[in-house]
Design an enzyme around this catalytic site. Structure first.
Site, short mmCIF file in Angstrom:
data_model
loop_
_atom_site.label_atom_id
_atom_site.label_comp_id
_atom_site.label_asym_id
_atom_site.label_seq_id
_atom_site.Cartn_x
_atom_site.Cartn_y
_atom_site.Cartn_z
N GLU A 21 0.82 -1.21 0.00
CA GLU A 21 0.00 0.00 0.00
C GLU A 21 0.86 1.26 0.00
O GLU A 21 0.51 2.26 -0.64
CB GLU A 21 -0.96 -0.03 1.18
N GLU A 41 -4.00 -9.42 3.52
CA GLU A 41 -4.85 -9.17 4.68
C GLU A 41 -6.31 -9.57 4.43
O GLU A 41 -7.07 -9.77 5.36
CB GLU A 41 -4.76 -7.72 5.15
#
Length: 124
Positions: A21, A41
């Site tokens: 990210e 995740e």
């Protein structure tokens, strides 16, 4: 291992979850041939944070972004380059040096130009 240099991001190894990210938030991503990218995740039942869903969709398009996010799969450096997640591939161990070279080319002397370019390419 990931290193942040100026507005470029060098990946020599794994960029997963937050590391991935963070790479999305940078202007240019440079990856060594051994790099892997992913958002695992989702396997924990959570969505990517730090704007990962929005930034990834802007980088590679909504369809490809959904595929990566829904599956939680990792992609190789080569595949990341093919789908537009990475702008440059380099041999193993050379990503950080390539990012430093780019940082020198886009140094503080061109800060205003860089900021205007960012605004125009992101906002139109």
């Amino acid at each position: 291992m990931c290193h942040l240099t100026s507005n470029s991001f060098a990946v020599n190894g794994f960029a997963l979850e937050g590391g991935c990210e963070l790479a999305f938030a940078c202007d240019v991503r440079i990856a060594a041939m051994n790099a892997k990218f992913g958002l695992p995740e989702v396997g924990l039942g959570i969505i990517p944070g730090y704007g990962g869903t929005q930034r990834l969709a802007k980088l590679i398009g909504p369809g490809k972004a959904k595929k990566l996010i829904f599956s939680g799969e990792q992609v190789s450096a080569e595949e990341a380059y093919q789908i537009g997640l990475v702008e440059k591939l380099v041999p193993v161990g050379e990503a950080f040096q390539a990012a430093k070279v780019l940082a020198r080319k886009t140094s503080y002397r061109h800060r205003l130009r860089n900021e205007l370019t960012r605004r125009l390419t992101v906002r139109g």
